[in-house]
Structures are given as structure tokens and as C-alpha cells.
Design an enzyme around this catalytic site. Structure first.
Site, PDB file in Angstrom:
ATOM      1  N   SER A  52      43.599  30.601  85.095  1.00  0.00           N
ATOM      2  CA  SER A  52      42.895  30.400  86.371  1.00  0.00           C
ATOM      3  C   SER A  52      41.482  30.944  86.297  1.00  0.00           C
ATOM      4  CB  SER A  52      43.638  31.145  87.480  1.00  0.00           C
ATOM      5  OG  SER A  52      42.836  31.199  88.643  1.00  0.00           O
ATOM      6  N   ARG A  54      39.101  30.034  89.458  1.00  0.00           N
ATOM      7  CA  ARG A  54      38.868  30.147  90.893  1.00  0.00           C
ATOM      8  C   ARG A  54      39.874  31.061  91.598  1.00  0.00           C
ATOM      9  NH1 ARG A  54      36.595  25.920  88.937  1.00  0.00           N
ATOM     10  NH2 ARG A  54      38.476  25.967  87.706  1.00  0.00           N
ATOM     11  N   THR A  55      41.148  30.833  91.339  1.00  0.00           N
ATOM     12  CA  THR A  55      42.174  31.568  92.094  1.00  0.00           C
ATOM     13  C   THR A  55      42.091  33.056  91.793  1.00  0.00           C
ATOM     14  OG1 THR A  55      43.532  29.593  92.037  1.00  0.00           O
ATOM     15  CG2 THR A  55      44.661  31.667  92.568  1.00  0.00           C
ATOM     16  N   ARG A 103      50.836  32.854  90.815  1.00  0.00           N
ATOM     17  CA  ARG A 103      50.658  31.493  90.275  1.00  0.00           C
ATOM     18  C   ARG A 103      51.763  31.300  89.251  1.00  0.00           C
ATOM     19  NH1 ARG A 103      45.363  28.345  88.272  1.00  0.00           N
ATOM     20  NH2 ARG A 103      45.399  28.004  90.507  1.00  0.00           N
ATOM     21  N   HIS A 130      50.076  23.613  95.961  1.00  0.00           N
ATOM     22  CA  HIS A 130      48.862  24.437  95.820  1.00  0.00           C
ATOM     23  C   HIS A 130      48.235  24.592  97.219  1.00  0.00           C
ATOM     24  CE1 HIS A 130      45.684  26.535  94.035  1.00  0.00           C
ATOM     25  NE2 HIS A 130      45.067  25.579  93.355  1.00  0.00           N
ATOM     26  N   GLN A 133      44.525  25.852  98.043  1.00  0.00           N
ATOM     27  CA  GLN A 133      43.506  24.861  97.703  1.00  0.00           C
ATOM     28  C   GLN A 133      43.260  23.911  98.878  1.00  0.00           C
ATOM     29  OE1 GLN A 133      41.731  24.472  94.617  1.00  0.00           O
ATOM     30  NE2 GLN A 133      40.560  23.216  96.032  1.00  0.00           N
ATOM     31  N   ASN A 161      51.034  18.653  92.390  1.00  0.00           N
ATOM     32  CA  ASN A 161      51.063  19.799  93.318  1.00  0.00           C
ATOM     33  C   ASN A 161      49.962  19.733  94.391  1.00  0.00           C
ATOM     34  OD1 ASN A 161      49.162  20.246  91.279  1.00  0.00           O
ATOM     35  ND2 ASN A 161      50.010  22.217  90.605  1.00  0.00           N
ATOM     36  N   ASP A 222      42.033  14.945  90.768  1.00  0.00           N
ATOM     37  CA  ASP A 222      42.484  16.140  90.045  1.00  0.00           C
ATOM     38  C   ASP A 222      42.789  15.676  88.619  1.00  0.00           C
ATOM     39  OD1 ASP A 222      43.541  18.601  89.297  1.00  0.00           O
ATOM     40  OD2 ASP A 222      45.392  18.410  90.466  1.00  0.00           O
ATOM     41  N   SER A 226      48.567  18.137  84.501  1.00  0.00           N
ATOM     42  CA  SER A 226      48.453  19.486  85.063  1.00  0.00           C
ATOM     43  C   SER A 226      48.870  20.530  84.033  1.00  0.00           C
ATOM     44  CB  SER A 226      49.343  19.590  86.301  1.00  0.00           C
ATOM     45  OG  SER A 226      48.755  18.897  87.372  1.00  0.00           O
ATOM     46  N   MET A 227      48.620  21.790  84.374  1.00  0.00           N
ATOM     47  CA  MET A 227      49.024  22.883  83.496  1.00  0.00           C
ATOM     48  C   MET A 227      50.533  22.817  83.273  1.00  0.00           C
ATOM     49  SD  MET A 227      46.643  25.996  84.923  1.00  0.00           S
ATOM     50  CE  MET A 227      46.731  25.594  86.668  1.00  0.00           C
ATOM     51  N   CYS A 262      39.633  19.706  93.054  1.00  0.00           N
ATOM     52  CA  CYS A 262      40.008  21.129  93.129  1.00  0.00           C
ATOM     53  C   CYS A 262      39.408  21.929  91.982  1.00  0.00           C
ATOM     54  CB  CYS A 262      41.531  21.256  93.153  1.00  0.00           C
ATOM     55  SG  CYS A 262      42.327  20.463  91.743  1.00  0.00           S
ATOM     56  N   LEU A 263      39.066  21.239  90.887  1.00  0.00           N
ATOM     57  CA  LEU A 263      38.532  21.857  89.667  1.00  0.00           C
ATOM     58  C   LEU A 263      39.611  22.734  89.009  1.00  0.00           C
ATOM     59  CD1 LEU A 263      34.919  22.874  90.834  1.00  0.00           C
ATOM     60  CD2 LEU A 263      35.629  20.726  89.747  1.00  0.00           C
ATOM     61  N   ARG A 290      37.398  28.576  98.820  1.00  0.00           N
ATOM     62  CA  ARG A 290      38.648  29.258  98.432  1.00  0.00           C
ATOM     63  C   ARG A 290      38.543  30.731  98.818  1.00  0.00           C
ATOM     64  NH1 ARG A 290      41.870  27.322  94.245  1.00  0.00           N
ATOM     65  NH2 ARG A 290      43.164  29.118  94.794  1.00  0.00           N
TER      66      ARG A 290
HETATM   67  N1   CP Z   1      41.400  25.032  91.740  1.00  0.00           N
HETATM   68  C1   CP Z   1      41.989  26.089  91.156  1.00  0.00           C
HETATM   69  O1   CP Z   1      43.046  26.568  91.578  1.00  0.00           O
HETATM   70  O2   CP Z   1      41.310  26.589  90.077  1.00  0.00           O
HETATM   71  P1   CP Z   1      41.858  27.636  89.010  1.00  0.00           P
HETATM   72  O3   CP Z   1      42.993  26.954  88.298  1.00  0.00           O
HETATM   73  O4   CP Z   1      40.697  27.911  88.111  1.00  0.00           O
HETATM   74  O5   CP Z   1      42.330  28.851  89.739  1.00  0.00           O
HETATM   75  N1  NVA Z   2      47.127  20.001  89.295  1.00  0.00           N
HETATM   76  C1  NVA Z   2      46.394  21.032  88.604  1.00  0.00           C
HETATM   77  C2  NVA Z   2      45.635  21.880  89.564  1.00  0.00           C
HETATM   78  C3  NVA Z   2      44.804  22.955  88.949  1.00  0.00           C
HETATM   79  C4  NVA Z   2      44.090  23.804  89.961  1.00  0.00           C
HETATM   80  C5  NVA Z   2      47.358  21.867  87.783  1.00  0.00           C
HETATM   81  O1  NVA Z   2      48.429  22.198  88.297  1.00  0.00           O
HETATM   82  O2  NVA Z   2      47.046  22.167  86.636  1.00  0.00           O
END
Ligand code: CP
Ligand code: NVA
Length: 303
Positions: A52, A54-55, A103, A130, A133, A161, A222, A226-227, A262-263, A290
């Protein structure tokens, strides 16, 4: 009774509006350089199973700005559910802290954490949702469009998400939410059905991206993988290739249509440089918010 923030679906439109009011005040205080320490002597422990920017930074700095302290735990530190049972961590951390932000991969682990802790738990993203966000996103839309209802937002890409939390928001607040995804990438059936059953926002799934964006006030996207889905990246790059947000697609929406993400963005995949860097892109306002919106949520739950 402690309250958690796990899903927007657990809250009402009134609560969202109350948080936005607080967010506006908190943001103004920070811009004016006013010291505001409602969480003095309180601390937040932050559990991260995924990366992460931003979070982590917005929660940690936000807590400090509110007069409190935030402790960061990286994925290798506590190994939630592996080194120790989630419910034991929940009980343990309730003895040391005033709040938990997590997270996690499995949404069920978030629910377990909340069920067994005596302090508020805030969802900083799971595979399913999420919510922080989308709180920041809708606040940003309010700043730019001047309203939180009666706009059309098109979410281009994966029914993931972030899309799920948008569906939760549309079950509280009347706006038009369109998800434009390839077949096979629809959102979770339970989340979708609950949003449709609420019958508050207008919700549609439109597979054709050009049909979807007609009259859009906002186009949102997005990452395609995703992760946790990294091994599917190649297949997804193929399956989503017609869903890229580029200047041509933007030109099919309203002339002043805003672009949101959302980046982090994978420039050149789900969005092109020209769109992210365009005048109508509000991605950094969104990222900044955020901080402000989460400060309001922390004050509400932990104050
Ligand atoms: N948008 C968001 O949650 O960014 P991070 O994954 O960098 O926290
Ligand atoms: N959908 C993405 C959002 C990242 C902020 C993920 O879960 O990786």
C-alpha cells in the site's frame, strides 16, 4: 458498543452525509493550519497483508494529525491466521490499542477480526471490498460536481473490490452506477443482488464500453488484476483490452466528464497517460481525500 467500518452497506445515507460534513470541516482545519487533536493519546494499529502507498500513508499521517499515533505492521510481522489465530490477535490488540485498521486478503478474516475485538475495526481493503476508497471517491465527486446524487458514473473494468463498494454506496444513495466489464468478470452475485434489491441507485451492467459511457459524468477504472491475482495478469490483459479508458472512450461521454481511478494505475493498460494526466482527471484530489475522509471516520469511531 464499539462500531466498525467494514462495509458501506452497514451504514446509511445519513451517516455518509454526516461523515462528509465532518470531512469538510477537518479538511478546512488542516488547510488553515489549525491544530485539531480529538484523538490525543489514542492509537491505531495497522495490519497489512498486502502492499500500500495511499492507505498506509493516509491513515498513519491522519492519525498523527488528529493527535494520536499509528503503528504499522508489515505482512511479515504478525502473519495473521498463520503465526496466530485471527481471533487471538483481535483480543490481544484490543488490550493495547484504541482502533485497528487492516488490509487483508480474505474478507472473512476482517469479519473475524471485528467480531473478536473490543475496539473499532476499519477495513483498509479486502478481496471483497474497499469502503474507505469509495467514501473518498464520493466526497471528491461532491467537490467537483456539487452533489452526491443524480450523476452517472461508469466503472470500466473488473467487477472487483472497488466496484463492490461502489455497489454498496449505490444501495444507499441515488446515483446511476454502470459497470462495464467483459463477460465472466461480473461482480459478486451477493453484493450485486443486495444493491439491486435496495432499489435506491440505478444499477446496470453494460458489456459494451461505448454504450456504457454515453452521458457519463464520471468514468472510473481500476487495475485489471488486483493484488493477489498477479498470475492471471496475462489472461486479464487480453480479456480487458477493449476496456481501456483512453481519449477516444472519454470523448463518448459528457464533454466535461471526470476521470477517476483509485490508484495505483497501470498506465498504458486500463488507462492511457493522456487520460490520467488530462485536465478532467481528478485522481490526485481523490487520493488526497482518502486522508480527510478517513480522519472523519476515525474521529467518528474512535473519538
Ligand atoms: N487506492 C489505494 O488503496 O491505494 P494503496 O493500495 O496504495 O493503499
Ligand atoms: N482492486 C485493487 C485496488 C487497489 C487499491 C486491488 O485490490 O489490488
Amino acid at each position: 458498543m464499539k462500531r466498525d467500518f467494514i462495509s458501506i452497506a452497514d451504514y446509511s445515507r445519513d451517516w455518509v452525509e454526516e461523515i462528509f460534513k465532518m470531512t469538510g470541516d477537518i479538511k478546512a482545519k488542516q488547510k488553515n493550519g489549525e491544530v485539531y487533536h480529538p484523538l490525543k493519546n489514542k492509537n491505531l494499529v495497522m495490519i497489512f497483508q498486502k502492499p500500500s502507498a495511499r492507505t498506509r500513508v493516509s491513515f498513519e499521517i491522519g492519525m498523527w494529525q488528529l493527535g494520536g499515533y499509528a503503528l504499522f505492521l508489515a505482512p511479515a510481522d504478525i502473519q495473521l491466521g498463520k503465526r496466530e489465530a485471527t481471533k487471538d490477535i483481535a483480543r490481544l490488540f484490543s488490550r493495547y490499542n484504541d482502533g485497528i485498521m487492516a488490509r487483508l486478503f480474505a474478507h472473512k478474516d476482517m469479519l473475524d477480526l471485528a467480531a473478536h475485538s473490543h475496539i473499532p475495526v476499519i477495513n483498509g481493503l479486502t478481496d471483497l471490498l474497499h469502503p474507505c476508497q469509495i467514501m473518498a471517491d464520493l466526497f471528491t465527486i461532491k467537490e467537483h460536481l456539487g452533489r452526491i446524487t443524480d450523476f452517472k458514473i461508469v466503472f470500466m473494468g473488473d467487477g472487483n473490490n472497488v466496484a463492490h463498494s461502489w455497489l454498496n454506496m449505490a444501495s444507499n444513495i441515488p446515483f446511476h452506477f454502470v459497470l462495464s466489464c467483459p463477460k465472466g468478470y461480473e461482480p459478486d452475485q451477493t453484493v450485486l443482488e443486495a444493491a439491486l434489491a435496495a432499489d435506491v441507485g440505478k444499477i446496470e451492467i453494460v458489456h459494451d464500453p461505448f454504450d456504457a459511457v454515453k452521458d457519463a459524468d464520471v468514468i472510473y477504472t481500476d487495475v485489471w488484476a488486483s493484488m493477489g491475482q498477479e498470475e492471471e495478469q496475462k489472461k486479464r490483459d487480453k480479456d480487458f483490452r477493449n476496456y481501456q479508458v483512453n481519449a477516444n472512450l472519454m470523448s463518448m461521454a459528457k464533454p466535461d466528464c471526470k476521470f477517476m481511478h483509485c490508484l495505483p494505475a497501470h498506465r498504458g493498460s486500463e488507462v492511457t497517460d493522456e487520460v490520467v494526466d488530462s485536465e478532467n482527471s481528478i485522481v490526485f484530489d481523490e487520493a488526497e481525500n482518502r486522508l480527510h475522509v478517513q480522519k472523519a471516520i476515525m474521529v467518528d469511531l474512535m473519538g
